[in-house]
Write a protein that holds these residues in place. Sequence first.
Motif, PDB file in Angstrom:
ATOM      1  N   MET A 222      19.969 -25.045   5.726  1.00 10.10           N
ATOM      2  CA  MET A 222      20.541 -24.257   6.802  1.00 10.10           C
ATOM      3  C   MET A 222      19.434 -23.933   7.803  1.00 10.10           C
ATOM      4  N   SER A 223      19.705 -24.165   9.065  1.00  7.86           N
ATOM      5  CA  SER A 223      18.681 -23.930  10.074  1.00  7.86           C
ATOM      6  C   SER A 223      18.588 -22.443  10.405  1.00  7.86           C
ATOM      7  N   LYS A 224      17.396 -22.056  10.785  1.00  8.28           N
ATOM      8  CA  LYS A 224      17.118 -20.669  11.136  1.00  8.28           C
ATOM      9  C   LYS A 224      17.202 -20.530  12.645  1.00  8.28           C
ATOM     10  N   ARG A 225      17.875 -19.493  13.113  1.00 10.57           N
ATOM     11  CA  ARG A 225      17.981 -19.234  14.548  1.00 10.57           C
ATOM     12  C   ARG A 225      16.853 -18.302  14.966  1.00 10.57           C
ATOM     13  N   TYR A 226      16.171 -18.676  16.031  1.00  8.87           N
ATOM     14  CA  TYR A 226      15.082 -17.866  16.553  1.00  8.87           C
ATOM     15  C   TYR A 226      15.526 -17.218  17.860  1.00  8.87           C
ATOM     16  N   PRO A 227      15.171 -15.958  18.074  1.00  9.57           N
ATOM     17  CA  PRO A 227      15.497 -15.315  19.351  1.00  9.57           C
ATOM     18  C   PRO A 227      14.776 -16.025  20.505  1.00  9.57           C
ATOM     19  N   PRO A 228      15.352 -15.993  21.702  1.00  5.23           N
ATOM     20  CA  PRO A 228      14.729 -16.668  22.848  1.00  5.23           C
ATOM     21  C   PRO A 228      13.308 -16.173  23.134  1.00  5.23           C
ATOM     22  N   GLU A 229      13.051 -14.874  22.875  1.00  5.63           N
ATOM     23  CA  GLU A 229      11.711 -14.340  23.130  1.00  5.63           C
ATOM     24  C   GLU A 229      10.673 -15.010  22.235  1.00  5.63           C
ATOM     25  N   VAL A 230      11.063 -15.236  20.962  1.00  2.00           N
ATOM     26  CA  VAL A 230      10.156 -15.881  20.013  1.00  2.00           C
ATOM     27  C   VAL A 230       9.884 -17.314  20.464  1.00  2.00           C
ATOM     28  N   ARG A 231      10.935 -17.983  20.883  1.00  2.00           N
ATOM     29  CA  ARG A 231      10.792 -19.369  21.340  1.00  2.00           C
ATOM     30  C   ARG A 231       9.855 -19.454  22.544  1.00  2.00           C
TER      31      ARG A 231
ATOM     32  N   LEU B 205       1.457 -19.102  12.550  1.00  3.31           N
ATOM     33  CA  LEU B 205       0.971 -17.866  13.150  1.00  3.31           C
ATOM     34  C   LEU B 205       2.093 -17.067  13.817  1.00  3.31           C
ATOM     35  N   VAL B 206       3.094 -17.772  14.338  1.00  2.11           N
ATOM     36  CA  VAL B 206       4.199 -17.106  15.018  1.00  2.11           C
ATOM     37  C   VAL B 206       5.472 -17.136  14.173  1.00  2.11           C
ATOM     38  N   ASP B 207       5.347 -17.544  12.923  1.00  2.00           N
ATOM     39  CA  ASP B 207       6.454 -17.582  11.962  1.00  2.00           C
ATOM     40  C   ASP B 207       7.594 -18.475  12.435  1.00  2.00           C
ATOM     41  N   VAL B 208       7.215 -19.670  12.930  1.00  3.36           N
ATOM     42  CA  VAL B 208       8.178 -20.677  13.346  1.00  3.36           C
ATOM     43  C   VAL B 208       7.789 -21.973  12.649  1.00  3.36           C
ATOM     44  N   HIS B 209       8.769 -22.675  12.109  1.00  2.00           N
ATOM     45  CA  HIS B 209       8.471 -23.956  11.446  1.00  2.00           C
ATOM     46  C   HIS B 209       7.841 -24.903  12.455  1.00  2.00           C
TER      47      HIS B 209
END
Length: 108
Positions: A1-10, A37-41
Amino acid sequence: MSKRYPPEVREKAVRLVLERLDEFESPYAAAKAIGPLVDVHYETLRVWVKKALAEGSRPGGKGGSGVSDAERDELLKLRKEVRDLKQANEILKLASAFFARELDPRHP
């Protein structure tokens, strides 16, 4: 299942990679280093960066910085040279530590 990231994080993650892109060999290497470092795959981040670059985002986050093509080419060349020298310096540090340990009389 994919994780959704908020636009600010992106936006923050992509901006961070674009600002530091010249420190890495490729966008993939930058995403792999900065993603945790930013907790994004890292693969997700790589795709975001690839899309941002395709849309015309400039590495470093600067659009028209007033730098001529010749200066930009020289800057890229010098950045690559600095990166290569840093890598060589790390190799030499590791080698000197290895040989220092080998020559240590306390080393069996």
